[in-house]
Design a protein around this motif. Structure first.
Motif, PDB file in Angstrom:
ATOM      1  N   THR A 176       0.838  -1.211   0.000  1.00  0.00           N
ATOM      2  CA  THR A 176       0.000   0.000   0.000  1.00  0.00           C
ATOM      3  C   THR A 176       0.862   1.245   0.000  1.00  0.00           C
ATOM      4  N   TYR A 177       1.917   1.199   0.822  1.00  0.00           N
ATOM      5  CA  TYR A 177       2.823   2.359   0.906  1.00  0.00           C
ATOM      6  C   TYR A 177       3.446   2.669  -0.441  1.00  0.00           C
ATOM      7  N   TRP A 178       3.975   1.654  -1.125  1.00  0.00           N
ATOM      8  CA  TRP A 178       4.630   1.908  -2.416  1.00  0.00           C
ATOM      9  C   TRP A 178       3.626   2.343  -3.486  1.00  0.00           C
ATOM     10  N   ARG A 179       2.405   1.874  -3.381  1.00  0.00           N
ATOM     11  CA  ARG A 179       1.378   2.330  -4.313  1.00  0.00           C
ATOM     12  C   ARG A 179       1.105   3.824  -4.122  1.00  0.00           C
ATOM     13  N   HIS A 180       1.052   4.263  -2.861  1.00  0.00           N
ATOM     14  CA  HIS A 180       0.838   5.684  -2.592  1.00  0.00           C
ATOM     15  C   HIS A 180       2.058   6.519  -2.991  1.00  0.00           C
ATOM     16  N   ILE A 181       3.244   5.967  -2.782  1.00  0.00           N
ATOM     17  CA  ILE A 181       4.470   6.670  -3.192  1.00  0.00           C
ATOM     18  C   ILE A 181       4.462   6.887  -4.711  1.00  0.00           C
ATOM     19  N   ASP A 182       4.078   5.842  -5.443  1.00  0.00           N
ATOM     20  CA  ASP A 182       3.998   5.954  -6.897  1.00  0.00           C
ATOM     21  C   ASP A 182       2.984   7.022  -7.309  1.00  0.00           C
ATOM     22  N   ALA A 183       1.829   7.065  -6.606  1.00  0.00           N
ATOM     23  CA  ALA A 183       0.814   8.080  -6.901  1.00  0.00           C
ATOM     24  C   ALA A 183       1.338   9.477  -6.602  1.00  0.00           C
ATOM     25  N   CYS A 184       2.101   9.610  -5.511  1.00  0.00           N
ATOM     26  CA  CYS A 184       2.695  10.907  -5.158  1.00  0.00           C
ATOM     27  C   CYS A 184       3.656  11.379  -6.235  1.00  0.00           C
TER      28      CYS A 184
END
Length: 214
Positions: A176-184
């Motif tokens: 989940t964290y890396w998915r949000h990082i990618d979105a950022c």
């Protein structure tokens, strides 16, 4: 909230008269009532609008008589806009009881909210004033900036775009964290693209202030 800048008024920067709030405060209980309503700036708590009213409700109809609608300028000085009478009606929902509605003085439609944009003299519906939402009138750069801040907040980051992205919260899964990082990163990349395009336009106008035509 009152409108503080140029451009067409929006829902967010208009004074909002919400019937549901008035009902929760006891308006519509049957007996005649009088009182006052006041709107303030969220940060400074300085007054924006002040209204003295009298309300009367029958079985299926009612009136909200605003004897005076007072606005405040940027210096906090009051000025009277005028007065207004608003009619109310009821409908019967399928589950029983009754529901009160404002009758828009401009369109005649039943609505739950009426608005007073900056410069207007009466409360009317969103449709009557053709009020949009602030997000609908954002430019491409503002939209990208808002998406960037929203993506950062999902992982506990600051809305300050100059700060680094935070480490993974303990409660969040790595996927989940890396998915949000990618979105950022995608949102920030899009924001920078629009920012660069705007900068190039400004520099282009500055280097050629008087282009030839014809």
């Amino acid at each position: 909230m009152a409108r503080s800048g140029g451009g067409r008024p929006t829902v967010e920067n208009s004074i909002t008269l919400d019937l549901r709030h008035l009902i929760r405060a006891g308006l519509g209980s049957g007996s005649p009532q009088s009182g006052n309503l006041q709107w303030t700036w969220p940060n400074s708590r300085q007054p924006v609008c002040y209204i003295e009213y009298q309300a009367a409700f029958g079985e299926n109809t009612g009136t909200l008589e605003m004897a005076s609608i007072n606005r405040f300028n940027s210096l906090g000085e009051p000025f009277r806009v005028g007065g207004q009478r608003i009619h109310l009606v009821t409908t019967t929902p399928p589950y029983g009881g009754r529901r009160w509605w404002f009758v828009c003085p401009s369109t005649g439609r039943r609505v739950m909210k009426l608005y007073l944009p900056y410069g207007a003299r009466i409360f009317a519906s969103q449709k009557a004033y053709r009020l949009g939402y602030a997000v609908q009138r954002e430019g491409a750069l503002d939209q990208a900036r808002r998406r960037t801040r929203k993506a950062r907040k999902r992982i506990g980051g600051s809305s300050n775009l100059t700060e680094k992205l935070p480490f993974k919260p303990k409660w969040m899964r790595w996927a989940t964290y890396w998915r949000h990082i990618d979105a950022c990163q995608k949102a920030e990349g899009q924001m920078l693209k629009f920012l660069l395009a705007d900068t190039e336009k400004i520099l282009g106008r500055a280097s050629n202030p008087n282009p030839r035509t014809g």
